[in-house]
Design a protein around this motif. Structure first.
Motif, PDB file in Angstrom:
ATOM      1  N   GLY A  12       1.275  -1.431   0.074  1.00  0.00           N
ATOM      2  CA  GLY A  12       0.170   0.093  -0.210  1.00  0.00           C
ATOM      3  C   GLY A  12       1.082   1.285   0.192  1.00  0.00           C
TER       4      GLY A  12
ATOM      5  N   ALA B 200       2.880   1.767  -3.282  1.00  0.00           N
ATOM      6  CA  ALA B 200       2.308   2.481  -3.772  1.00  0.00           C
ATOM      7  C   ALA B 200       1.887   3.064  -5.772  1.00  0.00           C
ATOM      8  CB  ALA B 200       1.442   3.941  -3.783  1.00  0.00           C
ATOM      9  N   ASN B 201       2.117   1.353  -6.322  1.00  0.00           N
ATOM     10  CA  ASN B 201       1.964   1.386  -7.509  1.00  0.00           C
ATOM     11  C   ASN B 201       3.645   2.084  -7.960  1.00  0.00           C
ATOM     12  OD1 ASN B 201      -0.184  -0.451  -7.305  1.00  0.00           O
ATOM     13  ND2 ASN B 201      -0.554   1.583  -8.049  1.00  0.00           N
TER      14      ASN B 201
HETATM   15  C1  LIG Z   1      -2.427   0.675  -7.265  1.00  0.00           C
HETATM   16  O1  LIG Z   1      -3.263   0.735  -9.716  1.00  0.00           O
HETATM   17  C2  LIG Z   1      -3.979  -0.360  -9.334  1.00  0.00           C
HETATM   18  C3  LIG Z   1      -4.284  -0.250 -10.862  1.00  0.00           C
HETATM   19  O2  LIG Z   1      -4.314   0.936 -11.703  1.00  0.00           O
HETATM   20  C4  LIG Z   1      -5.344   0.912  -9.044  1.00  0.00           C
HETATM   21  O3  LIG Z   1      -6.345   0.189  -8.253  1.00  0.00           O
HETATM   22  C5  LIG Z   1      -4.686   1.238  -7.396  1.00  0.00           C
HETATM   23  O4  LIG Z   1      -5.634   2.011  -7.115  1.00  0.00           O
HETATM   24  C6  LIG Z   1      -2.667   1.653  -6.736  1.00  0.00           C
HETATM   25  N1  LIG Z   1      -3.051   1.657  -6.395  1.00  0.00           N
HETATM   26  C7  LIG Z   1      -1.766   2.803  -5.126  1.00  0.00           C
HETATM   27  C8  LIG Z   1      -2.099   2.827  -3.805  1.00  0.00           C
HETATM   28  O5  LIG Z   1      -1.909   3.723  -5.866  1.00  0.00           O
END
Ligand SMILES: *[C@@H]1O[C@H](CO)[C@@H](O)[C@H](O)[C@H]1NC(C)=O
Ligand SMILES: *[C@@H]1O[C@H](CO)[C@@H](O)[C@H](O)[C@H]1NC(C)=O
Length: 191
Positions: free
Chosen positions: A114, A117-118
Protein backbone atom coordinates in the motif's frame (compact mmCIF):
# COMPACT_ATOMS: atom_id res chain seq x y z
CA UNK A 1 -17.37 -9.80 9.18
CA UNK A 2 -14.16 -10.50 7.33
CA UNK A 3 -12.21 -8.90 10.17
CA UNK A 4 -14.01 -11.08 12.72
CA UNK A 5 -13.22 -14.20 10.74
CA UNK A 6 -9.63 -13.11 10.53
CA UNK A 7 -9.34 -12.55 14.29
CA UNK A 8 -10.95 -15.88 14.93
CA UNK A 9 -8.61 -17.66 12.51
CA UNK A 10 -5.65 -15.91 14.09
CA UNK A 11 -6.72 -16.94 17.58
CA UNK A 12 -7.06 -20.57 16.46
CA UNK A 13 -3.73 -20.48 14.65
CA UNK A 14 -2.03 -19.07 17.72
CA UNK A 15 -3.64 -21.62 20.04
CA UNK A 16 -2.44 -24.42 17.79
CA UNK A 17 1.04 -22.97 17.68
CA UNK A 18 1.46 -22.48 21.42
CA UNK A 19 3.43 -25.68 22.00
CA UNK A 20 5.56 -25.12 18.89
CA UNK A 21 8.80 -23.23 18.64
CA UNK A 22 7.29 -20.98 15.95
CA UNK A 23 5.34 -18.96 18.54
CA UNK A 24 6.87 -15.72 17.34
CA UNK A 25 4.94 -16.17 14.11
CA UNK A 26 1.81 -15.65 16.21
CA UNK A 27 3.11 -12.45 17.72
CA UNK A 28 3.98 -10.91 14.39
CA UNK A 29 0.55 -10.55 12.78
CA UNK A 30 -0.93 -9.39 16.08
CA UNK A 31 1.68 -6.71 16.47
CA UNK A 32 1.23 -5.74 12.86
CA UNK A 33 -2.53 -5.52 13.25
CA UNK A 34 -2.27 -3.21 16.25
CA UNK A 35 -0.44 -0.70 14.08
CA UNK A 36 -2.45 -1.32 10.93
CA UNK A 37 -5.46 0.83 11.79
CA UNK A 38 -8.07 0.93 9.07
CA UNK A 39 -6.41 -1.68 6.90
CA UNK A 40 -7.96 -5.12 6.88
CA UNK A 41 -6.77 -8.19 4.98
CA UNK A 42 -7.95 -8.48 1.40
CA UNK A 43 -7.51 -12.25 1.29
CA UNK A 44 -5.17 -15.03 2.37
CA UNK A 45 -2.57 -17.39 0.95
CA UNK A 46 -2.87 -21.05 1.90
CA UNK A 47 0.28 -22.75 0.61
CA UNK A 48 0.19 -26.47 -0.12
CA UNK A 49 3.93 -27.01 0.30
CA UNK A 50 6.18 -26.24 3.26
CA UNK A 51 9.67 -24.78 3.09
CA UNK A 52 12.24 -25.54 5.68
CA UNK A 53 13.75 -22.16 6.51
CA UNK A 54 12.56 -20.80 9.83
CA UNK A 55 10.40 -17.93 8.56
CA UNK A 56 9.29 -19.67 5.36
CA UNK A 57 5.70 -20.54 4.51
CA UNK A 58 4.31 -23.76 5.90
CA UNK A 59 1.60 -25.92 4.38
CA UNK A 60 -1.73 -25.76 6.20
CA UNK A 61 -1.21 -22.22 7.48
CA UNK A 62 -3.11 -19.19 6.32
CA UNK A 63 -1.23 -15.96 5.59
CA UNK A 64 -3.30 -12.77 5.26
CA UNK A 65 -2.77 -10.54 2.23
CA UNK A 66 -3.25 -6.76 2.06
CA UNK A 67 -3.89 -4.33 -0.78
CA UNK A 68 -3.85 -1.37 1.60
CA UNK A 69 -1.44 0.07 4.11
CA UNK A 70 -2.47 2.39 6.95
CA UNK A 71 -2.94 6.07 5.99
CA UNK A 72 0.29 8.06 6.05
CA UNK A 73 1.00 11.22 8.04
CA UNK A 74 4.02 13.26 9.11
CA UNK A 75 4.81 10.45 11.54
CA UNK A 76 3.40 7.18 10.23
CA UNK A 77 3.88 4.31 12.63
CA UNK A 78 5.47 1.18 11.15
CA UNK A 79 7.39 -1.94 11.98
CA UNK A 80 10.96 -1.87 10.70
CA UNK A 81 12.37 -5.22 9.65
CA UNK A 82 15.80 -6.21 8.34
CA UNK A 83 16.22 -7.05 4.66
CA UNK A 84 19.14 -8.35 2.63
CA UNK A 85 19.11 -6.48 -0.69
CA UNK A 86 22.12 -8.28 -2.17
CA UNK A 87 22.10 -11.05 -4.78
CA UNK A 88 21.48 -14.41 -3.13
CA UNK A 89 20.07 -12.76 -0.01
CA UNK A 90 16.69 -13.41 1.57
CA UNK A 91 15.22 -10.44 -0.27
CA UNK A 92 14.54 -12.67 -3.26
CA UNK A 93 14.53 -11.00 -6.69
CA UNK A 94 16.27 -7.72 -7.61
CA UNK A 95 14.65 -4.54 -6.32
CA UNK A 96 11.34 -3.72 -7.97
CA UNK A 97 12.11 -0.02 -8.59
CA UNK A 98 15.25 -0.43 -10.68
CA UNK A 99 15.75 -4.14 -11.34
CA UNK A 100 19.05 -4.10 -9.45
CA UNK A 101 20.39 -5.64 -6.28
CA UNK A 102 21.74 -3.21 -3.69
CA UNK A 103 24.61 -3.34 -1.26
CA UNK A 104 23.53 -3.66 2.35
CA UNK A 105 25.84 -0.72 3.05
CA UNK A 106 23.39 1.51 1.10
CA UNK A 107 20.55 3.11 3.06
CA UNK A 108 17.65 1.53 1.19
CA UNK A 109 14.20 0.24 2.10
CA UNK A 110 11.28 -1.74 0.76
CA UNK A 111 7.76 -0.59 1.67
CA UNK A 112 4.59 -2.66 2.13
CA UNK A 113 2.42 -2.79 -0.99
CA UNK A 114 0.00 0.00 0.00
CA UNK A 115 2.82 2.43 0.85
CA UNK A 116 4.84 1.35 -2.19
CA UNK A 117 1.81 2.69 -4.06
CA UNK A 118 2.55 1.20 -7.47
CA UNK A 119 6.08 2.53 -7.37
CA UNK A 120 5.14 6.16 -6.79
CA UNK A 121 7.74 6.41 -3.99
CA UNK A 122 10.47 4.66 -6.04
CA UNK A 123 13.92 6.28 -5.77
CA UNK A 124 12.56 8.86 -3.33
CA UNK A 125 13.78 9.25 0.23
CA UNK A 126 11.75 8.66 3.32
CA UNK A 127 12.77 9.90 6.75
CA UNK A 128 12.82 7.26 9.47
CA UNK A 129 12.69 8.23 13.14
CA UNK A 130 13.63 5.64 15.74
CA UNK A 131 15.79 5.26 18.80
CA UNK A 132 15.95 9.05 19.18
CA UNK A 133 17.63 9.32 15.80
CA UNK A 134 16.62 10.18 12.26
CA UNK A 135 17.86 8.91 8.92
CA UNK A 136 17.02 9.27 5.24
CA UNK A 137 16.64 6.07 3.22
CA UNK A 138 15.81 5.51 -0.43
CA UNK A 139 12.79 3.43 -1.47
CA UNK A 140 14.01 0.79 -3.93
CA UNK A 141 11.60 -2.09 -3.50
CA UNK A 142 8.18 -3.36 -2.57
CA UNK A 143 7.62 -5.54 0.47
CA UNK A 144 4.85 -7.47 -1.24
CA UNK A 145 1.76 -7.70 0.97
CA UNK A 146 -0.26 -9.48 -1.71
CA UNK A 147 2.01 -12.31 -2.84
CA UNK A 148 4.50 -14.63 -1.21
CA UNK A 149 5.28 -18.24 -0.35
CA UNK A 150 6.94 -18.66 -3.77
CA UNK A 151 10.47 -18.66 -5.12
CA UNK A 152 10.25 -15.02 -6.24
CA UNK A 153 9.65 -14.06 -2.61
CA UNK A 154 12.21 -16.50 -1.18
CA UNK A 155 9.29 -18.59 0.19
CA UNK A 156 8.51 -15.83 2.70
CA UNK A 157 4.90 -15.06 3.68
CA UNK A 158 3.32 -11.91 2.28
CA UNK A 159 4.52 -8.74 3.98
CA UNK A 160 2.43 -7.20 6.73
CA UNK A 161 0.78 -3.94 5.58
CA UNK A 162 2.83 -1.64 7.81
CA UNK A 163 6.43 -2.64 7.18
CA UNK A 164 9.54 -0.62 6.36
CA UNK A 165 11.98 -3.35 5.39
CA UNK A 166 15.41 -1.77 5.79
CA UNK A 167 19.02 -2.57 4.90
CA UNK A 168 21.64 -3.12 7.57
CA UNK A 169 23.00 0.38 6.83
CA UNK A 170 19.70 1.92 7.98
CA UNK A 171 19.80 0.00 11.23
CA UNK A 172 23.43 1.06 11.70
CA UNK A 173 22.61 4.73 11.04
CA UNK A 174 19.87 4.56 13.68
CA UNK A 175 22.37 3.04 16.10
CA UNK A 176 20.16 0.02 16.70
CA UNK A 177 22.35 -2.95 17.53
CA UNK A 178 22.40 -6.34 19.18
CA UNK A 179 19.15 -8.08 20.08
CA UNK A 180 17.08 -5.05 19.01
CA UNK A 181 17.94 -5.69 15.35
CA UNK A 182 15.20 -7.57 13.51
CA UNK A 183 11.96 -5.85 14.40
CA UNK A 184 11.59 -2.32 15.72
CA UNK A 185 8.74 0.20 16.05
CA UNK A 186 9.48 3.35 14.05
CA UNK A 187 7.76 6.33 12.49
CA UNK A 188 8.44 7.54 8.96
CA UNK A 189 7.44 10.31 6.58
CA UNK A 190 8.05 11.31 2.97
CA UNK A 191 11.24 13.34 2.82
C1 LIG B 1 -2.26 0.90 -8.06
O1 LIG B 1 -2.78 0.67 -9.35
C2 LIG B 1 -4.00 -0.04 -9.36
C3 LIG B 1 -4.36 -0.40 -10.79
O2 LIG B 1 -4.12 0.69 -11.63
C4 LIG B 1 -5.06 0.81 -8.66
O3 LIG B 1 -6.30 0.14 -8.63
C5 LIG B 1 -4.61 1.10 -7.23
O4 LIG B 1 -5.52 1.97 -6.60
C6 LIG B 1 -3.23 1.73 -7.20
N1 LIG B 1 -2.79 1.77 -5.81
C7 LIG B 1 -2.24 2.84 -5.27
C8 LIG B 1 -1.93 2.73 -3.82
O5 LIG B 1 -1.99 3.85 -5.89
C1 LIG C 1 24.66 4.34 20.22
O1 LIG C 1 24.12 3.59 21.28
C2 LIG C 1 25.02 3.37 22.33
C3 LIG C 1 24.32 2.50 23.37
O2 LIG C 1 23.71 1.40 22.75
C4 LIG C 1 25.44 4.66 22.94
O3 LIG C 1 26.41 4.43 23.94
C5 LIG C 1 26.03 5.58 21.87
O4 LIG C 1 26.31 6.85 22.42
C6 LIG C 1 25.06 5.72 20.71
N1 LIG C 1 25.64 6.49 19.63
C7 LIG C 1 25.07 7.57 19.12
C8 LIG C 1 25.79 8.20 17.99
O5 LIG C 1 24.03 8.01 19.57
Amino acid sequence: MAATNYLFALAIACLLLVPLPGLSRCDDPRRGRDLAEGCNPSGALRPTTSHSCEDCCKAGQSYPTYVCSPPTSSATRAVMTLNDFEAGGDGGDPSECDGHFHKNTERVVALSTGWYANGSRCNKNIRINANGMSVLAKVVDECDSLHGCDREHAFQPPCRPNVVDASQAVWDALNITGDDVGEYDITWSDA
